[in-house]
Scaffold this active site. Sequence first.
Site, PDB file in Angstrom:
ATOM      1  N   ASP A  31       0.431  -4.022  -5.285  1.00  0.00           N
ATOM      2  CA  ASP A  31      -0.285  -4.408  -4.069  1.00  0.00           C
ATOM      3  C   ASP A  31      -1.318  -5.483  -4.419  1.00  0.00           C
ATOM      4  O   ASP A  31      -2.014  -5.385  -5.436  1.00  0.00           O
ATOM      5  CB  ASP A  31      -0.968  -3.187  -3.440  1.00  0.00           C
ATOM      6  CG  ASP A  31      -1.375  -3.446  -1.997  1.00  0.00           C
ATOM      7  OD1 ASP A  31      -0.788  -2.827  -1.097  1.00  0.00           O
ATOM      8  OD2 ASP A  31      -2.294  -4.279  -1.779  1.00  0.00           O
ATOM      9  N   ILE A  32      -1.430  -6.484  -3.568  1.00  0.00           N
ATOM     10  CA  ILE A  32      -2.325  -7.609  -3.822  1.00  0.00           C
ATOM     11  C   ILE A  32      -3.800  -7.192  -3.669  1.00  0.00           C
ATOM     12  O   ILE A  32      -4.695  -7.872  -4.196  1.00  0.00           O
ATOM     13  CB  ILE A  32      -1.970  -8.780  -2.878  1.00  0.00           C
ATOM     14  CG1 ILE A  32      -2.393 -10.108  -3.457  1.00  0.00           C
ATOM     15  CG2 ILE A  32      -2.524  -8.569  -1.480  1.00  0.00           C
ATOM     16  CD1 ILE A  32      -1.784 -11.314  -2.733  1.00  0.00           C
ATOM     17  N   ASN A  88       2.254   4.046   6.191  1.00  0.00           N
ATOM     18  CA  ASN A  88       1.454   3.839   7.398  1.00  0.00           C
ATOM     19  C   ASN A  88       2.367   3.385   8.537  1.00  0.00           C
ATOM     20  O   ASN A  88       3.255   2.565   8.328  1.00  0.00           O
ATOM     21  CB  ASN A  88       0.386   2.774   7.155  1.00  0.00           C
ATOM     22  CG  ASN A  88      -0.605   3.191   6.081  1.00  0.00           C
ATOM     23  OD1 ASN A  88      -0.923   4.376   5.943  1.00  0.00           O
ATOM     24  ND2 ASN A  88      -1.094   2.229   5.307  1.00  0.00           N
ATOM     25  N   VAL A  97       1.632  -4.726   7.797  1.00  0.00           N
ATOM     26  CA  VAL A  97       2.834  -5.535   7.524  1.00  0.00           C
ATOM     27  C   VAL A  97       4.012  -4.831   8.184  1.00  0.00           C
ATOM     28  O   VAL A  97       4.284  -3.657   7.909  1.00  0.00           O
ATOM     29  CB  VAL A  97       3.071  -5.689   6.008  1.00  0.00           C
ATOM     30  CG1 VAL A  97       4.378  -6.428   5.753  1.00  0.00           C
ATOM     31  CG2 VAL A  97       1.902  -6.417   5.341  1.00  0.00           C
ATOM     32  N   HIS A 101       7.299   0.166   4.326  1.00  0.00           N
ATOM     33  CA  HIS A 101       7.065   0.256   2.880  1.00  0.00           C
ATOM     34  C   HIS A 101       6.311   1.530   2.577  1.00  0.00           C
ATOM     35  O   HIS A 101       5.656   2.105   3.442  1.00  0.00           O
ATOM     36  CB  HIS A 101       6.263  -0.961   2.387  1.00  0.00           C
ATOM     37  CG  HIS A 101       5.014  -1.192   3.164  1.00  0.00           C
ATOM     38  ND1 HIS A 101       5.015  -1.789   4.410  1.00  0.00           N
ATOM     39  CD2 HIS A 101       3.731  -0.863   2.912  1.00  0.00           C
ATOM     40  CE1 HIS A 101       3.781  -1.833   4.876  1.00  0.00           C
ATOM     41  NE2 HIS A 101       2.972  -1.268   3.989  1.00  0.00           N
ATOM     42  N   HIS A 103       3.458   3.167   0.018  1.00  0.00           N
ATOM     43  CA  HIS A 103       2.425   2.939  -0.989  1.00  0.00           C
ATOM     44  C   HIS A 103       2.497   4.035  -2.051  1.00  0.00           C
ATOM     45  O   HIS A 103       2.642   5.215  -1.711  1.00  0.00           O
ATOM     46  CB  HIS A 103       1.025   3.026  -0.365  1.00  0.00           C
ATOM     47  CG  HIS A 103       0.742   1.998   0.678  1.00  0.00           C
ATOM     48  ND1 HIS A 103      -0.065   0.901   0.447  1.00  0.00           N
ATOM     49  CD2 HIS A 103       1.133   1.890   1.975  1.00  0.00           C
ATOM     50  CE1 HIS A 103      -0.155   0.189   1.565  1.00  0.00           C
ATOM     51  NE2 HIS A 103       0.563   0.754   2.499  1.00  0.00           N
TER      52      HIS A 103
END
Length: 115
Positions: A31-32, A88, A97, A101, A103
Site C-alpha cells: 500500500d502506498i 472496505n 478505490v 481489494h 487489505h
Amino acid sequence: MEQHSIFTKIINREIPASIVFETDDIIVINDISPKAPVHILIIPKKQIATINDIADEDIPLMGKIIAAAKQVAIQLGIADDGYRLVMNCNDFGGQTVWHLHCHMLGGKKLGWTPD
Ligand code: AMP
C-alpha cells in the site's frame, strides 16, 4: 468501455507499484500509504467495483484472494504472529478505490476500533 481503475493500470504496468506477489488472477502490492508496519493489498486482476458487485462466477476468485493472503503472510514472515484482512465497501466502509481489494495489515499487535 469501463474505465480502468488505478489497480488495473498497475496490473497493466501503466503505473509503477511495489509488487509483492502475482499469479494469473491476483496481484499483491505494498500500500502506498501504509497504516501498519505491513500493509499490502491483495487485488484480483478482474476489475470488480465493490463487494456488492461480486457475481456467482467470481466466488472462486474470492477464495484465491484468501489463498494468496495465506501464502504472502508466510512469505513475509507474519503468519504465526498474525495479521488482519479487511475489505472496505462503499462510503461507510471507507472504500476509496473502486476495484475490489483486500487489505492485509500486520507487523504489530493491532487495535480493534474502527475509528
Ligand atoms: P480503500 O480505501 O479500501 O479503497 O483502499 C484503497 C487503498 O489503496 C488505500 O489504502 C490507498 O493507500 C491505496 N492506494 C491508492 N493508490 C495506490 C497506489 N498507486 N499504489 C498502492 N496503493 C495505493
